[in-house]
Design an enzyme around this catalytic site. Structure first.
Site, mmCIF file in Angstrom:
data_model
loop_
_atom_site.group_PDB
_atom_site.id
_atom_site.type_symbol
_atom_site.label_atom_id
_atom_site.label_comp_id
_atom_site.label_asym_id
_atom_site.label_seq_id
_atom_site.Cartn_x
_atom_site.Cartn_y
_atom_site.Cartn_z
ATOM 1 N N TYR A 1 38.663 38.037 41.595
ATOM 2 C CA TYR A 1 38.402 39.307 42.297
ATOM 3 C C TYR A 1 38.864 39.283 43.762
ATOM 4 C CZ TYR A 1 33.549 37.510 43.380
ATOM 5 O OH TYR A 1 32.443 36.818 43.774
ATOM 6 N N GLU A 2 38.816 40.436 44.379
ATOM 7 C CA GLU A 2 39.388 40.628 45.731
ATOM 8 C C GLU A 2 40.868 40.292 45.775
ATOM 9 O OE1 GLU A 2 36.342 42.445 47.009
ATOM 10 O OE2 GLU A 2 38.163 42.233 48.166
ATOM 11 N N GLY A 3 41.581 40.637 44.706
ATOM 12 C CA GLY A 3 42.986 40.274 44.604
ATOM 13 C C GLY A 3 43.087 38.909 43.953
ATOM 14 N N GLN B 1 47.356 37.057 45.868
ATOM 15 C CA GLN B 1 47.332 36.414 47.189
ATOM 16 C C GLN B 1 48.659 35.708 47.468
ATOM 17 O OE1 GLN B 1 44.657 36.937 49.116
ATOM 18 N NE2 GLN B 1 43.632 37.956 47.412
#
Lengths: 591, 591
Positions: A439-441, A446
C-alpha cells in the site's frame, strides 16, 4: 515482549540521520537533547507498556462490523483515548491548532515505536496525521478553523479515500463523482475500497479526505479533486450535527493488521436522509486534488516505511530473546555444559545479524529521510533538502518494508516449529508486515518513481552529490584505521561504485528514451541503493563518538553488513545494467 | 484456480530429471511413456478437479478438536476416501502389499499435484507413505503382515512422532520412554508435539511411529528406539480391537495448513483403561530407532521439497492469471487501447518470470533427486546414485521450500492490495508455504547436512563429479549456437565456477577442522548450489528436443534465469569464502 529501543533510536536520530548537527547549528531553535530524549523515553514507555500488550488481542479479535458500526478490539478504544490524552497525535502539528510543531523526525521516531507496539493500532494516527498535513497545507482558512484543532488533538481521526475497485495504482481512472452545490459545498457519490480506519468507535468524528471527479473535469489524473467529507456534519459552533450520507459497507478479511478496520465506504446512497449525496468541501483547487493528495502520500510513504522498520525491530527482539533461551545441539566451539543456545549456531547467528543489520539500516534511511524533510523547512538550501527528501522517500518506503517482511520471515525461521504457531507471536509480524510493500504505492511503483522522477532531479546532480557524500563515509572508515571494521572500507567502495555505475546507466537510458529498459532494472536498483545506504549509515554510526559505550558493537554490525550483505550489490548492479534484454525476451511466457 | 501442469511435469521428469533416458535403457522394465503420461494426467485431473476446490474451505474451517475427536473440514473425509479409492496412496509401495511399485519419481510428481491442490490435505498421504517406507524397510515380517496392506491402501494412515517440547532439531534429548513387556511388546509413555495428522476421522485406524527411549538405553541419539503404536489395536484376524492408550490432547493454532490437524499426542496416561501405557511394537532393533526414522526422513525431506515446488507452481499460476486480467496504467511501449494488463509492466514481468524460473528450477532439482533415488535401486552403480540422492536431498528440500515462500510472497505482491485479502487466496499460499523451510529439519539443518555430510561423500568426488556434469550442460549451451540463449553459456560458466570455488573452500575448511567457519557459510552455499542447478536444469530443458513446441519459451526462461537470477552466485560464493570472520566478530551483539 517488545521493549522500545529508545537509546538506539536517539542515537540514530542524532548521530546518523543528522539531527544532532542541526541542533548544534541552531536549526531547531531552543530544542535540546534533553527534551528530545524525554519525549522519546515517554513514547517508548507508552509503546512498551500500553500499546504492545494490546497487539495480540487486536490481532485475534480484529475489528468487527456490527449493525453498521465498527467495534474495535477490547481495550483499543481506551488505549486510543489514553494515547491522544498524552498529546502524541499533535507532535508535529501547527501550534496554532494545538500541535507542538516539533521536528518531523521526532514524530517519525515515535511512529516507529507505536508501530512496533501494534502496527494495526498505529495506522489510526498515521492516517490522521496525513489528513492534518493535507488540510493544513491546502485547506481554506474556514476548513482549518473548523476541523484542525480536533484533528490535531486526535478527538477526530482522518482517512484517505483514493482506491476504487478498478483504480488502485492508477488513480486517473477513478469514478467517484462530485457535484457543485450553490452554497459552495459539494455532493459526493461513489464507492471507495481499502479505507484504513474508515469507520470505528474510538473518535467522536471521522474526517474523510476523498478523491472524486467533477462532471466537467478533464479525463485522467488532471481531473481529480480532493474533498473533506466528515462522518458527522459540524455546526458553526463546533458541535456535531447530523450524520453525513456515507457509511462503511463492509470490512475486509485480511492476512494481517486485523485490528485495523479496512473499510469499503459508500458515499451518497441516501442511507441517512432523503437527500442523496455526502456533503463535502473542496480542499485546494478543483482538479488539483492529486497534488494535494501527494502532500499526504509522501509523508504516508515514509510513515509506511516506519512500519517496516518497526516490525523488523520487534521481530528481531523476539527472535533474539528466543535464540538466547532455546537450547538445541552443540554449536561448534561451544564450551558450556549441555546444549547450546541456538544463537550460538552459526546459521542462526547469521539470521539474527542479518535481521539486526536490516533493521538498523532501514531505520537510518528512514530517519535520514525525515531529517531531510525537516531541513527543507528550516535550513537555507531548502531546494537541496527537498530533493534529498524526495530521493530518499521511495527508498525509505520500499527498502524498509521489504526489510520488514524479510526480517519477520527470518524471525519465524529462528523460532523453528514454534514460529508457525500463532500464539508465539512471530507469525503475526509477517502477516502484518506483508501489506507494507503494497500500500501507499507498491514498491514497484516506488521504484518507478525513484528512477524516472527522482534520479533526474537537478539533472542528476542531487543523486550524484549524495553518492559523493557516501564516498566520504567510506573514506572516513579508511582513515579511522579501526581494526574492527575489517574490510568495510573496500566493501563500501565497491558497493558505492556499483551504485554509481547503475545510476549512470539509468540516467543514460532515460536520456535515450529507453524507458522500458530503465524500468526493467528499477526494483534491483532500488534495493541496491538501500543496501549501499545501509552499509554507509551503519559505518557512520560506527564512526560516531557518542560516548554510549556501544561503538564496538556498531562497528561489528557494520562489518558484518559490509562483508556479507553488501556482497549482493554487484548482482543488483548487473541486473540493472545487463538484465533488461533477457527480461524482454522472456515476456513471450507471459502472453 | 489451479490447473495441474501435466505436460510440463512430464517434460521435466523425462527430459530434465533423466527418467526418459533410463526408460529407454530399460531400467524401468516395461514401464513406458504411455503409462506414465496416463498416470500423470489422471493425477492432474484429480488434483485439479477434486482436491483444489476443497483447499479454501479447509483453510477457513481448519481441523477442529471436538470432544477428543478431530473433525476434518467439510468434504475432506469424502475427498480422502475418493483419493485412496483411486489407488494413489500405493503408487510406489511394494506389490506384495497391494502397491504398484512404480518409480519414486512418478509418485513425487503426483505429490507435487496433490500439494498444489491443497498442501494441508496432501500431508496425510505424505506422512503415511513415510510410515510405509519405515515399516516395509525395517519392520518384522509379522508387523508387515499385520499393518502394511491397510496402510498401502490408505485405509489406515501413518504418522511420525519425533518432536517433544524440548527436543526439536536435537532428537538426542527426547524423553518419551518405552518399557519392555514379557510378551515382546512395549508400553510407551510420553508427550509428542507437532504430530501431523495425529488424529482425524477419515481413516479407520492411525498407525503412529514413535521414537522413545528404553530405561537402560545409552544417552543421546544412540539410545532411541522406534515403535509402531496403533490408535486401535489390531486383532490377529485383522479386525480392529480396543482403543490403545493414546489420544490427541490439543491442536495447534497455526499460520497455515489449517486443514491439517497438528496434534499434541499423549501416550500412556491411562485414559482408555485401567492399565497405563500405549501398546507398541519395536520397528527395527532397540536403540537403532534413529536410523529407521532416517528412512522416513529422507523421503519426507524430498516430499517437503515438493510442497515448496507445489506452492510455487500454484502461486505462479494465480499471479499470472491476475496479471493478465488486471489493467492499470500504461506500460512503456504498450500499443493497446486503454490501460495495460499489469503483466506488461517491466517490474511485474520481472516478478512473474522470477516466479516461473524458481518454480521450474526447484521442480527440476526435486525430480532429479527422485530420479537418483530410483536409479540407486535399479541402476548398476547404486552407490553413485545413493550418493547423488543424498547430495541432492538437502538442496531439494531447502531450495524448493525457500522458493515456495519467495514465490508465494511475490504472488501476493503481484496482486497488489487484493493479495492481502484472504478471499483472493494468494495469502494462503504464503501462510501454507511458510512451514516448509522449518519442518523435516530446518533449512539451516539441511545446510549443515549438505556441507558436513554430503560434500565429503567419496572424499569429495561425488560433488566434483556432479559439477563436471554441470559444466557439460554449459558446454552444450555454447555448442548449440542458439541466439535465444543470449549470454547463458558464459553466465553458467561463471556460476559453476563460483560453486566450484565455494565447494573447494568448504572441503578445505572441513579438512582443517575449521567447522565453525564452514558452517557460517552453509546456508549461502546451499542456495548457491540450488541457483546453479536451476540455471543448468533450465538449460538442459531448453536444449531438450521434446517436440512439444515449447522450446523457445524454455530457452527464454533459461536466459532470464542466467542473466538475472544467477547474478547472485558471486555474492553467495563471497559469503561462503569471506563471510565467516565478520559473522564471528559480530556475535558480541547476540550475547
Amino acid at each position: 515482549m517488545y521493549k522500545a529501543p529508545v537509546e538506539e533510536i536517539a542515537f540514530t536520530l542524532k548521530h546518523v540521520a543528522g539531527m544532532g548537527e542541526a541542533m548544534s547549528n541552531g536549526l531547531f531553535g531552543d530544542l535540546g537533547d534533553d527534551l528530545v530524549d524525554a519525549i522519546l523515553a515517554e513514547a517508548g514507555r507508552f509503546a512498551t507498556e500500553e500499546v504492545a500488550p494490546l497487539a495480540e488481542i487486536g490481532d485475534r479479535q480484529g475489528a468487527r462490523l456490527v449493525d453498521g458500526e465498527v467495534r474495535l478490539p477490547d481495550g483499543w478504544r481506551d488505549l486510543y483515548r489514553d494515547w491522544i490524552a498524552g498529546g502524541w497525535n499533535g507532535l508535529t502539528a501547527p501550534e496554532a491548532f494545538g500541535g507542538q510543531a516539533l521536528p518531523h523526525i521526532v514524530n517519525v521516531a515515535a511512529l516507529e515505536m507505536w508501530n512496533s507496539g501494534s502496527m494495526a493500532f498505529a495506522l489510526a494516527p498515521t492516517l490522521t496525521m496525513g489528513a492534518i498535513e493535507a488540510v493544513s497545507t491546502h485547506g481554506s482558512a474556514a476548513l482549518k478553523e473548523k476541523y484542525l484543532e480536533k484533528m490535531v488533538s486526535g478527538e477526530w481521526t482522518g482517512t484517505m479515500n483514493l482506491t476504487e475497485p478498478h483504480a488502485g495504482s492508477d488513480l486517473g481512472v477513478l469514478k467517484a463523482r462530485a457535484e457543485r452545490m450553490p452554497d459552495g459545498s459539494y455532493r459526493i457519490f461513489g464507492q471507495k475500497i481499502f479505507i484504513t480506519w474508515g469507520e470505528h468507535d474510538a473518535a467522536d468524528n471521522i474526517i474523510h479526505l476523498v478523491l472524486a471527479r467533477l462532471a466537467d473535469a478533464p479525463a485522467g489524473t488532471r481531473g481529480i479533486s480532493l474533498f473533506l467529507v466528515p462522518k458527522f456534519l459540524v455546526n458553526d459552533d463546533g458541535s456535531l450535527g447530523p450524520r453525513n450520507d456515507l457509511f462503511c459497507h463492509s470490512l475486509e478479511h485480511k492476512l494481517g493488521i486485523h485490528g485495523s478496520p479496512t473499510c469499503t465506504m459508500i458515499y451518497g446512497d441516501g442511507r441517512f436522509g432523503e437527500e442523496k449525496g455526502a456533503i463535502g468541501w473542496l480542499v485546494g483547487e478543483e482538479n488539483k486534488g492529486l497534488a494535494c493528495m501527494f502532500t499526504m502520500m509522501n509523508n504516508a510513504r515514509l510513515a509506511v516505511g516506519m512500519q517496516g522498520v518497526a516490525i523488523a525491530e520487534a521481530a528481531t527482539q523476539k527472535a533474539l530473546a528466543y535464540a538466547r533461551e532455546r537450547t538445541q545441539g552443540k554449536a561448534p566451539g561451544w564450551a558450556g555444559t549441555g546444549m547450546s543456545p541456538i544463537a550460538e549456531h552459526p546459521d542462526v547467528a547469521r539470521m539474527l545479524l542479518t535481521m539486526k543489520a536490516l533493521t538498523q539500516g532501514s531505520r537510518a534511511i528512514s530517519y535520514a529521510c525525515a531529517h531531510a524533510i525537516d531541513m527543507s523547512r528550516r535550513a537555507g538550501d531548502s531546494r537541496h533538502w527537498q530533493e534529498r527528501a524526495a530521493l530518499l522517500t521511495p527508498i525509505a518506503k520500499s527498502f524498509s518494508t521489504d526489510a520488514g517482511v524479510e526480517v519477520a520471515s527470518l524471525g519465524i525461521q529462528v523460532h523453528g516449529g514454534m514460529g508457525f504457531i500463532e500464539e508465539t507471536g512471530a507469525a503475526r509480524y509477517l502477516r502484518d508486515a506483508r501489506i507494507a510493500p503494497i500500500y501507499e504505492g507498491t514498491n514497484g511503483i516506488q521504484a518507478i518513481d525513484l528512477v524516472t522522477r527522482k534520479l533526474p532531479l537537478s539533472d542528476g546532480d542531487q543523486v550524484k552529490g549524495f553518492i559523493a557524500e557516501l564516498k566520504e563515509i567510506a573514506d572516513g572508515v579508511r582513515r579511522s584505521n579501526l581494526d574492527g571494521f575489517g574490510e568495510t572500507a573496500a566493501r563500501l567502495d565497491a558497493a558505492i561504485a556499483d551504485l554509481e555505475q547503475a545510476t549512470a546507466w539509468l540516467l543514460k537510458a532515460l536520456a535515450d528514451d529507453r524507458t522500458a529498459e530503465a524500468l526493467a532494472g528499477a526494483t534491483p536498483y532500488q534495493r541496491l541503493f538501500g543496501l549501499v545506504l545501509t552499509g554507509c549509515y551503519l559505518a557512520k554510526g560506527g564512526l560516531a563518538e557518542s560516548g554510549d559505550g556501544k561503538g564496538e558493537g556498531r562497528i561489528a554490525l557494520c562489518r558484518f553488513a559490509a562483508e556479507n550483505l553488501l556482497a549482493e550489490t554487484a548482482a543488483l548492479r548487473d541486473r540493472v545494467v545487463n538484465g533488461a534484454a533477457s527480461l524482454a525476451a522472456a515476456r513471450i511466457l507471459l502472453a
